[in-house]
Design a protein around this motif. Sequence first.
Motif, short mmCIF file in Angstrom:
data_model
loop_
_atom_site.label_atom_id
_atom_site.label_comp_id
_atom_site.label_asym_id
_atom_site.label_seq_id
_atom_site.Cartn_x
_atom_site.Cartn_y
_atom_site.Cartn_z
N GLN A 178 -72.01 -45.34 -54.08
CA GLN A 178 -71.85 -44.81 -52.73
C GLN A 178 -70.50 -45.22 -52.13
N LYS A 179 -70.13 -46.48 -52.38
CA LYS A 179 -68.83 -46.98 -51.88
C LYS A 179 -67.67 -46.23 -52.52
N ARG B 12 -76.28 -48.20 -57.12
CA ARG B 12 -76.25 -47.11 -56.14
C ARG B 12 -75.28 -47.42 -55.00
N GLN B 13 -75.29 -48.70 -54.54
CA GLN B 13 -74.38 -49.10 -53.48
C GLN B 13 -72.93 -48.98 -53.94
N ASN C 79 -67.73 -43.22 -53.70
CA ASN C 79 -67.70 -41.86 -53.15
C ASN C 79 -67.05 -41.83 -51.78
N GLN C 80 -67.32 -42.86 -50.96
CA GLN C 80 -66.71 -42.92 -49.63
C GLN C 80 -65.20 -43.10 -49.73
#
Length: 455
Positions: free
Chosen positions: A446-447, A442-443, A449-450
């Motif tokens: 998320q990274k 997930r991390q 996506n950023q």
Amino acid sequence: MLLSQGRLRQTILALTLISVLACSFLLFRADIFEKLPVPRQLKSEVLSPPKPTPLYKAAPERGPDITDNFPRATKANSSSALPEIPSWNKPPQPHVKEKTPLFIGFTRNWRLLQQVVVSYITAGWPPEDIYVVDNSGVMQSNQKGLLTLQNPFYLNYSRLTTLLEVNVLTTPTLLTFAQLQNFFTYTALEKEWEHYFWAHMDSPVVSDEEYEEQEQYRSLYTRAVTVMRETMQPDYGPLAARWFAYDRLSLVRTQAYVDVGGWDTLIPFYMTDCDMHERLWMRNFTIEDAKAGLVYDVASGIDDLEIFYRRKPTSAKEEEPPATVMKPDGRNSPEYHELLRKLDEMQRAKNEDKAGRNTWQSAQQGGQGEPFYRDGAGFEQGISMTMNFGRDVFEAKWGRGPCNLREAGVGENDAWRLIPGWEKEGLQRQARKDREIGMKQRQKKQKENQQRARS
């Protein structure tokens, strides 16, 4: 001397012809043999194996025939021919304003059932408030008097209703323990009873004749009514049940059992009580202990139940009138303590029996040829198998076998959602590892996506 080439060919040809003739002869003989008639006995023995025949288990040893344990009642024509209830234990007259129904479930063993009914009557419970639930699974056979005393499922319907003057309800078929409990609750709803009591048929009771409250004696019944009145106070709290000697005698608040969906009938016998009580506690209902008298757990019946009335069984001749042979004793008398001694002894014998505590359930083997006959040993085996099935269902439902669900962190909404054996270290370790992997994934996502958003 070597054969010439011509002679050799003739010899081979001759041998080949002989072989062909020999084979033809053998086939011809076999064809004749198949067409010959074979004796029937020889055919069955040679051409096919013998038909299997049923093989039987060793027949169980049958114990001695039982006798009715209320001799006076066998000769009585009406309730007036029975001994009087001890004066200090008679039900209140008029009846208390509250309804006090008491269910006693029955499946087998008439001696134990009759004993517990008599014990409640002589402890002051109004007979009209006692409901024996005939769960023998024989439909109307007991009501019509079609079964005999040696039949495990025999119940003397006329004695209960005419002499002892209690009520008898009949289930349409044999119910499991969980189903029977739901039958109690359903009946309470139908009759609009906000509370009801229920008792085990192998748990006779006695009023504590040494007990006094504010220097006033109270029978088991009057003390049970007092407990019920306490629970009816508006500020009492979310009560589900009061237990007298665990649940050998129980007071139930009907709506509490309805609110949790009743007993889980997928868990037929053992562990269904654990399931029900844990679900009640998960809903923040309470189950509290209470005292009303002496409650026993036995596997046998006293031979003469008259001891519960006057505690002095008659030994007089049949032609002598009862009044000349029955002398009432007083409260807390030596005869009272003799009754307690016998019940204590019976309870100890049950708890110390190496064969198990519930051998009484399969003690009788009679009833062959009667309606709804069941093999006693086979019935017991089937019940045992159903009990084991229920344990498996409980474990599948909650993912664990032990009863202390809340202590293990299990909640009501966890039913049927937990991995079997979830408490094992190996599964817990793997779950922690899976959570760590999931968190990293997930991390990472998320990274990504950023970074995509910045570009």
